[in-house]
Structure formats: structure tokens, C-alpha cells
Enzyme design. Structure first.
Site, PDB file in Angstrom:
ATOM      1  N   GLU A  52       0.829  -1.220   0.000  1.00 29.12           N
ATOM      2  CA  GLU A  52       0.000   0.000   0.000  1.00 29.12           C
ATOM      3  C   GLU A  52       0.859   1.265   0.000  1.00 29.12           C
ATOM      4  OE1 GLU A  52      -2.840  -0.518  -0.759  1.00 29.12           O
ATOM      5  OE2 GLU A  52      -3.095  -2.592  -0.163  1.00 29.12           O
ATOM      6  N   GLY A  53       1.980   1.203  -0.685  1.00 32.91           N
ATOM      7  CA  GLY A  53       2.914   2.327  -0.711  1.00 32.91           C
ATOM      8  C   GLY A  53       3.937   2.169   0.385  1.00 32.91           C
TER       9      GLY A  53
END
Length: 591
Positions: free
Chosen positions: A441-442
Site C-alpha cells: 500500500e505504498g
């Protein structure tokens, strides 16, 4: 086998005493008829049973067995299908969903407490429904009414699941490089072709259908991230009446063999002219997907808190029972050959670090959720203020929760000594399971760049000043109610000072933001936790006579945070002000 018991007393303390959630809900019309204190407590009680009795017992066995792939068919570990059926019977997937399409409409402040329980009990199991919740948010915000009516009720019920398909083998954080194609068809649908990797729940045996949200390029798409569109691609095509039709032209090519979260199916997905439907406007898919991404970033941050809480519970129980040596200053357990290791200062250091970071994270996740509720349900300036804080604090929540979550899980493993390295105690699994949360998610480095580059430097620190202004307003209340006011004020002044220095220096040094972003995020995180601990300490001090055991422990933990953990900001400040030069002096070919 380790057990998990939801920390209900502390969750209620944060919800009802620190943030007065019932008063907030009562004044927001969309929530006033949905939830009150009694409803929230009943949900938390039932959630504690579901997570502690249904999901936690499957955590170790699921890790040992893992998910299986056989010629494109994915099977989850033994017990998962039955547990999932029970889980969706309780309506848990749609807890915070839009009531217009079958969700329960509960506030995010309550939902984050449940998410923490889920991740504490069984992170792998949780990921299957977490992606579904994010998919629902994206569809609710950007899909047509026809699509929402057709798909959302079955997603909220848990009958169907959702995924997020971004990453490609050659394009990780740089989504502008993705190559998946979307060719228009005469009937208004699109043919989606390409490959995606690292897709959580891309294939599984828990639900009747899986809805993939896929980023792809239209034939006329401009280059880079501005040319990305978002498409809904179901595993099975869906008739207008909701009945499932033919299998779509997509498949799971393999499962990744991973360090942790082994019961979660992490899939390589192949789309071979699969039928998809445009969500939102052409070439604006990245903005639409970020509706889901921002939800997932908070959720994955909470994975860090949840794993840390589970590790703390295990380590605390072990430290009270394990006998080793005598405490400094003389034996405490005179009737035994040695003292419990909880008596040793270094073990207490580790346990208190875990306790302070986890309880601080629980308060901060609830605070961010409060801003999400205000951004969704309030109006005017209050909504704008909340939206600004959500944008500012989301990267901190994702990165700081998971960085400190790993730190806490490692401390928990260390408390066990050699036994912490052995599978049967559960601590090594928590270390493996939480590690991914810093990556997906980053990555946390990307979160730090987002915070400093976009949310602070790019807008002149306006959102930062809104946050620090709120802290100063809190400190302006009577000093007697704030036992750590001076230390919090000093920390806020430090954050403001280093932020002002960065705004000035970034104009002259183009590498500065990238060079110090992670250190800045961590400094910000410790100051944010200090705000949370000051708020908790104020309540605890005022209520101490009512429950000395609970509130006294809260004040002692606050004291530890302010004296032993918050001072980390001073070394971070020094590192930030050292600038980018030390990172750039070594030539590339000398690494």
C-alpha cells in the site's frame, strides 16, 4: 498456543472518555440514529468474541499450512472457509458501509477498533475482507448508480469479495509505467489485457465471485499517471438481476511464496481480454483508486498496531511467569528460586515501549478515524478542517504505525529470548506477518515523501499549522488538567521549527525532501503520539480516584512515553538538519 483477548477496557477508554465519541455521534444527524454508546459497546463485545474465539485459533495453523495453488485454483487453509461463513453471517464486512446499499453505516471511529482486533487475531484472514471494504469505498464514491446497485449489496454482505490490481512486474510505486490495456467494445464494456502481481485475494475459495478493480490504459491515454483509468473486472460476469454467468477471461497464474501472511493468497493475475467496466471518468482512474488506497493505508497501519498488541499480550504473560535470576536490589519472589523476568529493568523497558507505542497508536488511529467521520458527516469549516487533517495524517498513520509495530513485535520476541525464535510461541510469526505492512500500500519511504513533499512543503505547511494549532488550543485549557503540558509544547515547537527550516532549505536543495523525509515522518509521529498521550493523561488524572489500577497505569505509561520515547525527536531533528549532503558525497560506483 498464544491466545488473544481484545483490550476492550482500553478501547472504551479511548472512544468514550478521551474522544467523547457518543457526543460527536449525537450531533451528526447521519450518525445520531445509527449508533450510541450502548450500541458501540455491544458491537465491540461481539467483535471480541469473533476475533478471539473464531479467528485467533486459526492464526498459527493458517500460517503453517498457507494458501494453496493448483492449476489456477486457490484454496485457503483448513478452517478458513467455515470461519468466513460465520464471519459474514454477522455482517462484519459491511460494518461501516453505506446503508443505502446494505451496509450498517457505523462510524469509522468504531470500525478501527474492530480492525485492530482482526489484525491482532489473524492478519492473513483479515486481508480478504479488508480489500473488500476498500473496494466498496471506491465503488460508492465513483461508480454509476447501476453498478452500485448491482455490486455493493453483495460486497457488503461478504457474498462477493473485492481486490485492488495496481502493481505490475516492471511498475511498482511508479504507476505511470503500467502497461495493462483497455480496449473499448461496442456494448460499452472494455477488453482488459495485462498482468498484475502482488494481488491480495486475487483468487480464493471463500466467496462466490471476486471483483477486481484494475488500473489500465485506454488507446488514447496520455503518457504517465495522467493516462490511467479504473475498471471493474469480475471473476464471473454478472447478469442485470445479479445472477452469475460465464467465467471471465482472467486467471491466477501463481501464488507468491512469502516471508509472512502465508494464509493470505498473494496472486499473480492474468487478464486476457477480460470484460471490464469503466469506473469514474476516463484517464482519472488513479484519483478514483486513491479513494480505496487511502482507506487501505489506514487499515494496513492498523495491522501494525494489531500485531503489536498481540505480541505485547504474549510477552506480558510470559514475563510474569518466566523465572530467571533475581531483580536488582534483591529477590522479590522469596519463595521461588528466581524472580519473574518482569522484575528486570531491561524487560520492563521492552514491555513499556510496546505498551506506550501500541496504546498511543490506538488513540491516534481513533483520532484519524474521528477526522474521517467529520469529513464524511459534518459540514462547512469543520469538514474542511477534517479533510485537511486526514490528508496530512494518513501517511503518518500508515508508516509510523507499521514502523513502531515492527519495533514492538521484535521487542515481544526478544522478551521470550530463544523461545521467541521458536514457532510454538507465536512471536516469530508476528514479526514475519507485520513486516509486509511497511511495504505494501505504498512503502513507508513513499509515505514519508508524500507527507513532507506534498502535504507540508508543497502547501506551505498549512495543514501542519492546523494540526499544531489544535494542539496549542488543547494546551490553552487549565494547566492542572495537563500533567505533561510543558513537554508537549516543547515537542510541538520542535516540529514547527524543523518544518519551517525545511520549507526554507528545500528551495535551495532539491534533494533535501527525499533525503530527510523518513526522519521527518518519524519526528512528526512521536509528536502526534505525545498529543495523544497528553490527552489520555489528562483524562486519567481527572478520573484516577475512580479506578486506580487502570488510570494509574495509564499515567505511568504516559510518564514513560514522555521521558523515554519522546526524546527520540532530538536525534531526528539533528539528522534532518544535517541535510542531504552526507547521502550524496559517495559516488554511485563506490557503493
Amino acid at each position: 498456543m498464544p491466545e488473544y483477548h481484545a483490550p476492550l477496557r482500553d478501547m472504551r477508554f479511548v472512544l468514550h472518555e478521551v474522544f467523547a465519541a457518543d457526543k460527536l455521534w449525537a450531533r451528526l444527524p447521519t450518525l445520531a440514529e445509527t449508533v450510541d454508546t450502548e450500541t458501540a459497546d455491544a458491537i465491540l463485545e461481539e467483535a471480541a468474541k469473533v476475533t478471539g474465539e473464531l479467528l485467533a485459533p486459526l492464526n498459527r495453523s493458517g500460517d503453517e499450512e498457507g494458501a494453496h495453488w493448483n492449476d489456477g485454483v486457490v484454496s485457503t487453509p483448513a478452517g478458513f472457509r467455515e470461519a468466513y461463513a460465520t464471519y459474514i453471517e454477522g455482517g462484519w464486512v459491511g460494518l461501516a458501509g453505506n446503508p443505502a446499499y446494505g451496509g450498517q453505516g457505523m462510524p469509522k471511529m468504531l470500525a478501527v477498533q474492530f480492525e485492530e482486533m482482526l489484525y491482532s487475531a489473524n492478519a492473513s484472514f483479515t486481508l480478504y475482507s479488508a480489500l473488500t471494504s476498500g473496494c466498496c469505498l471506491a465503488l460508492d464514491a465513483h461508480a454509476s448508480e447501476e453498478i452500485k446497485q448491482l455490486y455493493l449489496p453483495r460486497l457488503y454482505s461478504g457474498e462477493w469479495a473485492g481486490t485492488m490490481c495496481l502493481t505490475e512486474a516492471h511498475a511498482g510505486s511508479d504507476l505511470g509505467l503500467l502497461r495493462t490495456r483497455a480496449e473499448p467494445r461496442a456494448d460499452g464494456s472494455y477488453a482488459i489485457s495485462g498482468g498484475k502481481i502482488f494481488i491480495t485475494g486475487g483468487e480464493q475459495d471463500l466467496t462466490a465471485n471476486i471483483l477486481h478493480l484494475v488500473l489500465a490504459r485506454l488507446p488514447d491515454a496520455p503518457a504517465g499517471s495522467k493516462g490511467i483509468s479504473l475498471f471493474l473486472v469480475p471473476k464471473f460476469l454478472v447478469a442485470p438481476n445479479g445472477e452469475l454467468g460465464a467465467r471471465n477471461a482472467l486467471s491466477c497464474g501463481s501464488l507468491e511464496h512469502k516471508m509472512g501472511i502465508k494464509a493470505s493468497a498473494t496472486c499473480v493475475m492474468n487478464f486476457d481480454g477480460a470484460t471490464g467496466y469503466l469506473i469514474g471518468e476516463p484517464h482519472k482512474g488513479l484519483a478514483a483508486m486513491f479513494t480505496m488506497m487511502n482507506y487501505e493505508r489506514l487499515s494496513i497501519g492498523i495491522q501494525g498496531i494489531g500485531c503489536a498488541e498481540a505480541s505485547y499480550q504474549n510477552a506480558r504473560a510470559y514475563a510474569r511467569e518466566r523465572l530467571q535470576g533475581h531483580a536488582p536490589g534483591g529477590a522479590r519472589a522469596l519463595q521461588k528460586s528466581a524472580d519473574p523476568i518482569v522484575a528486570h529493568p531491561d524487560v520492563r523497558r521492552m514491555l513499556l515501549t510496546m505498551k506506550a507505542l501500541t496504546e498511543g497508536g490506538r488513540a491516534f488511529s481513533t483520532y484519524v478515524a474521528q477526522q474521517l467521520d467529520l469529513a464524511k458527516h459534518s459540514e462547512g469549516e469543520e469538514r474542511r478542517h477534517a479533510e485537511a487533517l486526514v490528508a496530512l495524517l494518513t501517511p503518518i498513520a500508515k508508516a509510523f504505525f507499521t514502523d513502531t509495530g515492527l519495533e514492538s513485535c521484535i521487542h515481544g520476541q526478544q522478551v521470550f529470548g530463544g523461545h521467541g525464535y521458536i514457532r510454538e510461541w507465536g512471536q516469530e510469526q508476528l514479526v514475519r506477518d507485520v513486516r509486509i505492512a511497511q511495504i505494501y500500500e505504498g512503502t513507508n519511504g513513499i509515505q514519508a515523501l508524500d507527507l513532507l513533499g506534498r502535504k507540508v512543503v508543497a502547501n506551505g505547511a498549512d495543514a501542519l499549522h492546523a494540526f499544531t494549532g489544535e494542539i496549542r488550543a488543547f494546551l490553552d485549557a487549565p494547566a492542572a488538567s495537563h500533567p505533561f503540558a510543558d513537554r508537549l509544547l516543547t515537542a510541538v515547537e520542535n516540529l514547527e521549527s524543523v518544518s519551517a527550516w525545511l520549507l526554507e532549505q528545500a528551495e535551495q536543495d532539491p534533494a533535501l525532501v527525499n533525503a530527510v523525509a523518513v526522519d521527518y515522518l518519524n519526528l512528526f509521529g512521536y509528536v502526534a503520539y505525545a498529543y495523544m498521550w497528553a490527552r489520555m493523561a489528562a483524562v486519567a488524572q481527572a478520573s484516577r480516584d475512580n479506578d486506580e489500577a487502570f488510570y494509574g497505569a495509564k499515567l505511568a505509561t504516559a510518564q514513560f512515553y514522555f521521558t523515554k520515547l519522546l526524546p527520540r525527536i532530538h536525534s531526528l531533528d539533528a539528522v534532518i538538519r544535517a541535510g542531504s549532503a552526507p547521502l550524496l558525497e559517495l559516488a554511485d560506483d563506490r557503493f
